[in-house]
Design a protein around this motif. Structure first.
Motif, PDB file in Angstrom:
ATOM      1  N   ALA A  25       0.818  -1.209   0.000  1.00  0.00           N
ATOM      2  CA  ALA A  25       0.000   0.000   0.000  1.00  0.00           C
ATOM      3  C   ALA A  25       0.848   1.254   0.000  1.00  0.00           C
ATOM      4  O   ALA A  25       0.422   2.308  -0.442  1.00  0.00           O
ATOM      5  CB  ALA A  25      -0.937  -0.002   1.204  1.00  0.00           C
ATOM      6  N   ALA A  26       2.071   1.161   0.518  1.00  0.00           N
ATOM      7  CA  ALA A  26       2.932   2.345   0.570  1.00  0.00           C
ATOM      8  C   ALA A  26       3.469   2.733  -0.794  1.00  0.00           C
ATOM      9  O   ALA A  26       4.081   3.768  -0.946  1.00  0.00           O
ATOM     10  CB  ALA A  26       4.099   2.097   1.520  1.00  0.00           C
ATOM     11  N   THR A  27       3.265   1.878  -1.833  1.00  0.00           N
ATOM     12  CA  THR A  27       3.786   2.210  -3.154  1.00  0.00           C
ATOM     13  C   THR A  27       2.893   3.186  -3.895  1.00  0.00           C
ATOM     14  O   THR A  27       3.225   3.599  -4.990  1.00  0.00           O
ATOM     15  CB  THR A  27       3.954   0.942  -4.006  1.00  0.00           C
ATOM     16  OG1 THR A  27       2.670   0.326  -4.177  1.00  0.00           O
ATOM     17  CG2 THR A  27       4.903  -0.034  -3.346  1.00  0.00           C
ATOM     18  N   ALA A  28       1.744   3.531  -3.350  1.00  0.00           N
ATOM     19  CA  ALA A  28       0.859   4.497  -3.991  1.00  0.00           C
ATOM     20  C   ALA A  28       0.286   5.429  -2.936  1.00  0.00           C
ATOM     21  O   ALA A  28      -0.114   4.987  -1.865  1.00  0.00           O
ATOM     22  CB  ALA A  28      -0.266   3.781  -4.727  1.00  0.00           C
ATOM     23  N   PRO A  29       0.240   6.722  -3.224  1.00  0.00           N
ATOM     24  CA  PRO A  29      -0.354   7.656  -2.264  1.00  0.00           C
ATOM     25  C   PRO A  29      -1.868   7.525  -2.244  1.00  0.00           C
ATOM     26  O   PRO A  29      -2.462   6.844  -3.079  1.00  0.00           O
ATOM     27  CB  PRO A  29       0.079   9.020  -2.807  1.00  0.00           C
ATOM     28  CG  PRO A  29       0.259   8.796  -4.274  1.00  0.00           C
ATOM     29  CD  PRO A  29       0.751   7.383  -4.420  1.00  0.00           C
ATOM     30  N   GLU A  30      -2.481   8.196  -1.299  1.00  0.00           N
ATOM     31  CA  GLU A  30      -3.931   8.128  -1.148  1.00  0.00           C
ATOM     32  C   GLU A  30      -4.631   8.703  -2.372  1.00  0.00           C
ATOM     33  O   GLU A  30      -4.293   9.779  -2.855  1.00  0.00           O
ATOM     34  CB  GLU A  30      -4.338   8.908   0.105  1.00  0.00           C
ATOM     35  CG  GLU A  30      -5.815   8.853   0.424  1.00  0.00           C
ATOM     36  CD  GLU A  30      -6.140   9.609   1.701  1.00  0.00           C
ATOM     37  OE1 GLU A  30      -7.282  10.091   1.826  1.00  0.00           O
ATOM     38  OE2 GLU A  30      -5.239   9.727   2.566  1.00  0.00           O
ATOM     39  N   ALA A  31      -5.617   7.965  -2.879  1.00  0.00           N
ATOM     40  CA  ALA A  31      -6.351   8.399  -4.069  1.00  0.00           C
ATOM     41  C   ALA A  31      -7.282   9.559  -3.732  1.00  0.00           C
ATOM     42  O   ALA A  31      -7.699   9.727  -2.583  1.00  0.00           O
ATOM     43  CB  ALA A  31      -7.156   7.235  -4.638  1.00  0.00           C
ATOM     44  N   PRO A  32      -7.630  10.382  -4.726  1.00  0.00           N
ATOM     45  CA  PRO A  32      -8.553  11.495  -4.477  1.00  0.00           C
ATOM     46  C   PRO A  32      -9.905  10.998  -3.967  1.00  0.00           C
ATOM     47  O   PRO A  32     -10.408   9.966  -4.419  1.00  0.00           O
ATOM     48  CB  PRO A  32      -8.691  12.148  -5.860  1.00  0.00           C
ATOM     49  CG  PRO A  32      -7.481  11.729  -6.616  1.00  0.00           C
ATOM     50  CD  PRO A  32      -7.144  10.363  -6.115  1.00  0.00           C
ATOM     51  N   ASN A  33     -10.468  11.739  -3.043  1.00  0.00           N
ATOM     52  CA  ASN A  33     -11.797  11.422  -2.517  1.00  0.00           C
ATOM     53  C   ASN A  33     -12.820  11.550  -3.644  1.00  0.00           C
ATOM     54  O   ASN A  33     -12.966  12.625  -4.231  1.00  0.00           O
ATOM     55  CB  ASN A  33     -12.136  12.392  -1.383  1.00  0.00           C
ATOM     56  CG  ASN A  33     -13.447  12.064  -0.695  1.00  0.00           C
ATOM     57  OD1 ASN A  33     -14.330  11.442  -1.274  1.00  0.00           O
ATOM     58  ND2 ASN A  33     -13.576  12.488   0.546  1.00  0.00           N
ATOM     59  N   PRO A  34     -13.538  10.471  -3.980  1.00  0.00           N
ATOM     60  CA  PRO A  34     -14.473  10.538  -5.118  1.00  0.00           C
ATOM     61  C   PRO A  34     -15.640  11.492  -4.895  1.00  0.00           C
ATOM     62  O   PRO A  34     -16.341  11.839  -5.849  1.00  0.00           O
ATOM     63  CB  PRO A  34     -14.964   9.088  -5.256  1.00  0.00           C
ATOM     64  CG  PRO A  34     -14.732   8.475  -3.917  1.00  0.00           C
ATOM     65  CD  PRO A  34     -13.515   9.131  -3.364  1.00  0.00           C
ATOM     66  N   ASN A  35     -15.839  11.942  -3.662  1.00  0.00           N
ATOM     67  CA  ASN A  35     -16.956  12.842  -3.360  1.00  0.00           C
ATOM     68  C   ASN A  35     -16.552  14.315  -3.365  1.00  0.00           C
ATOM     69  O   ASN A  35     -17.357  15.175  -3.012  1.00  0.00           O
ATOM     70  CB  ASN A  35     -17.549  12.484  -1.991  1.00  0.00           C
ATOM     71  CG  ASN A  35     -18.098  11.069  -1.962  1.00  0.00           C
ATOM     72  OD1 ASN A  35     -18.774  10.644  -2.895  1.00  0.00           O
ATOM     73  ND2 ASN A  35     -17.798  10.338  -0.899  1.00  0.00           N
ATOM     74  N   VAL A  36     -15.312  14.584  -3.750  1.00  0.00           N
ATOM     75  CA  VAL A  36     -14.805  15.960  -3.755  1.00  0.00           C
ATOM     76  C   VAL A  36     -14.369  16.329  -5.168  1.00  0.00           C
ATOM     77  O   VAL A  36     -13.787  15.510  -5.879  1.00  0.00           O
ATOM     78  CB  VAL A  36     -13.613  16.117  -2.782  1.00  0.00           C
ATOM     79  CG1 VAL A  36     -13.026  17.524  -2.862  1.00  0.00           C
ATOM     80  CG2 VAL A  36     -14.038  15.791  -1.356  1.00  0.00           C
ATOM     81  N   GLN A  37     -14.663  17.556  -5.587  1.00  0.00           N
ATOM     82  CA  GLN A  37     -14.221  18.049  -6.888  1.00  0.00           C
ATOM     83  C   GLN A  37     -12.865  18.735  -6.726  1.00  0.00           C
ATOM     84  O   GLN A  37     -12.701  19.606  -5.870  1.00  0.00           O
ATOM     85  CB  GLN A  37     -15.228  19.046  -7.462  1.00  0.00           C
ATOM     86  CG  GLN A  37     -14.849  19.617  -8.819  1.00  0.00           C
ATOM     87  CD  GLN A  37     -14.853  18.570  -9.917  1.00  0.00           C
ATOM     88  OE1 GLN A  37     -15.691  17.678  -9.934  1.00  0.00           O
ATOM     89  NE2 GLN A  37     -13.899  18.663 -10.831  1.00  0.00           N
TER      90      GLN A  37
END
Length: 512
Positions: A25-37
């Motif tokens: 999991a540390a190989t990718a940063p946190e994905a954008p929140n799908p509920n936020v523009q």
């Protein structure tokens, strides 16, 4: 015993999707929140603009709530906006000078791609790609010392061509340009006279010629002016069908045509000697690189980003989105490079960039938690077994097209934060792998070969994945069990009970 058995049933129900997702999991940063523009901004180099624009489109296809506005205003303009903190990130073909770094402390250089600068010409008497030039020819032309196309030096380089007795018209950039930096860096390396009289930079005092802004401006001069010669980036020359010259290599053994292979050859030896993202890149150069197949006018192109994003982003969520976008550009996004005649980054260069991204903070808070506690030895063993057997994600990744998809990220989080923290889960994963991988490669292959089947799988598993989101609230074995039973009952009702009741009702209606 009943609790453990029930938990194993739950894990079996989830395993068909979650088991493949064993990339750390540390190989990718946190994905954008799908509920936020998210509206992200960048500015700078024209050199990589075709690639950045394609990245913008492809990334938005995956994360449709993330929009990137990149202004192709030249490397000089991009660095200026970076210093003024008016964009989330900048792009430049020229690494920042020490004087520029002093105005923008905390700047990280993240290599994004590798490209080449080509010499385009308008010679009616010479066929496309027929012209060859040495370093002495090129420096002489742009110093204004070689003024005729039939100059003895150019004729000696091209004895097979019928070169005309016509004046040479040179075309160059009028704006601050990374393409200019790369070209003048080459001239400074191969010509002591150029080095002393003109030097290298995003803008230089050209001894002669016509000037225009952007690759398109230089191309316009060359196309509209017979007997003109100028420099543009490789992809632009290829896309516009312009004639371009082959350049003599560093050891003077051959004339090298610009191509992905010859530019890649120029960069092949650079990865081991590159500085860290936070250090100075002012002296990094791959022009006139050694090697019989190396094209001599090649360069990295860079993304410039601050090591603390608070001054250039609205909030922490937007800062995380910037990191995720840039990480996607230098990983998944590299698959689009070759189609636009940019050379994909070597793995070592990508990892160097990721090391830089992992240092980025928001008001001092690390945004990419790459230093989380390492998995247990048992977890590592299971992950290694899975990776050995599969080489990567299968059904879920095949369904959504990339490991960076929000649905896959959700499954990763459930795996790491809930399932992999239980003894029963570990026992299950050990035994389940063999069964799962007996059929999942076949399904994933069918999805890749049959778009209609892929859509059917997506329709089938998307509701299940949505229902799994409640598992994120489970923090203990008992909660995992409770939420898990709820998920199973919900999906049994959705996939079995509801269709059965519908069929029963229709059957009763028509029989009556």
């Amino acid at each position: 015993m009943k609790t453990k058995t029930s938990l194993l049933i739950l894990l079996t129900a989830l395993g068909a999707i979650i088991t493949p997702l064993y990339a750390d999991a540390a190989t990718a940063p946190e994905a954008p929140n799908p509920n936020v523009q998210y509206d992200l901004t960048g500015a700078g180099a024209t050199f990589p603009f075709p690639l950045i624009d394609l990245w913008r489109v492809e990334y938005n296809n995956i994360y449709d709530n993330v929009n990137l506005n990149y202004q192709s205003i030249g490397s000089g303009g991009g660095i200026k906006q970076h210093i003024e903190k008016t964009v989330n990130f900048a792009a430049s073909d020229a690494p920042m000078k020490e004087s520029e770094r002093e105005l923008a402390p905390g700047t990280l250089h993240i290599p994004e791609s590798i490209g080449g600068v080509v010499l385009v010409y308008n010679l009616p008497e010479v066929p496309n790609k027929g012209l060859k030039l040495t370093a002495e020819d090129i420096s002489g032309i742009f110093l204004g010392k070689i003024t005729k196309w039939n100059d003895p030096k150019i004729v000696a380089t091209n004895p097979e061509l019928n070169l005309p007795d016509k004046n040479i018209v040179t075309a160059q950039r009028s704006d601050g340009s990374g393409t200019t930096f790369v070209f003048t860096d080459y001239l400074s390396v191969v010509s002591p006279e150029w080095h002393d009289k003109v030097g290298k930079g995003k803008s230089v005092p050209w001894p002669t010629g016509l000037a225009a802004a952007g690759n398109e401006g230089v191309a316009r001069i060359v196309k509209s002016t017979e007997y003109a010669i100028g420099y543009v980036e490789l992809a632009y020359a290829f896309q516009t069908g312009m004639s371009y010259a082959s350049i003599q290599n560093a050891d003077k053994s051959a004339f090298i045509e610009p191509s992905l292979d010859s530019i890649s050859a120029a960069s092949s030896g650079a990865a081991d000697s590159l500085p860290a993202a936070k250090d100075s890149w002012a002296d990094v150069s791959i022009v006139n690189a050694p090697g019989s197949n190396s094209y001599p006018i090649a360069s990295f192109t860079y993304l410039l980003v601050y090591d603390d994003l608070k001054p250039v982003t609205k909030n922490k969520e937007q800062a995380k989105a910037v990191i995720h976008l840039i990480n996607w550009m230098i990983t998944d996004g590299q698959e689009f490079s070759s189609s636009l005649l940019y050379v994909p980054l070597a793995d070592k260069v990508t990892k160097l960039g990721q090391q830089g991204l992992k240092q980025i903070t928001y008001d001092g808070e690390i945004l990419w938690d790459a230093n989380a506690s390492p998995p247990s030895e048992v977890t590592q063993e299971i992950k290694q077994q899975t990776e050995t057997e599969t080489g990567g994600c299968l059904i879920a990744t095949a369904t959504y097209g990339t490991e960076m998809a929000p649905q896959v990220q959700l499954l990763r989080e459930i795996r790491d934060n809930q399932l992999m923290n239980t003894a029963s889960g570990m026992s299950f994963m050990t035994g389940f792998n063999q069964l799962y991988y007996s059929f999942s490669p076949f399904i994933a292959d069918m999805e890749r070969e049959n778009p209609a089947f892929k859509e059917m799988v997506k329709i089938g598993i998307t509701p299940l994945i949505s229902s799994l989101s409640i598992m994120q609230y489970a923090e203990s074995d008992s909660e995992v069990l409770g939420y898990g039973i709820g998920v199973i009952m919900m999906n049994l009702g959705m996939y079995l009970a509801a269709p059965a009741m519908l069929i029963f009702g229709l059957n009763k209606k028509y029989r009556g």
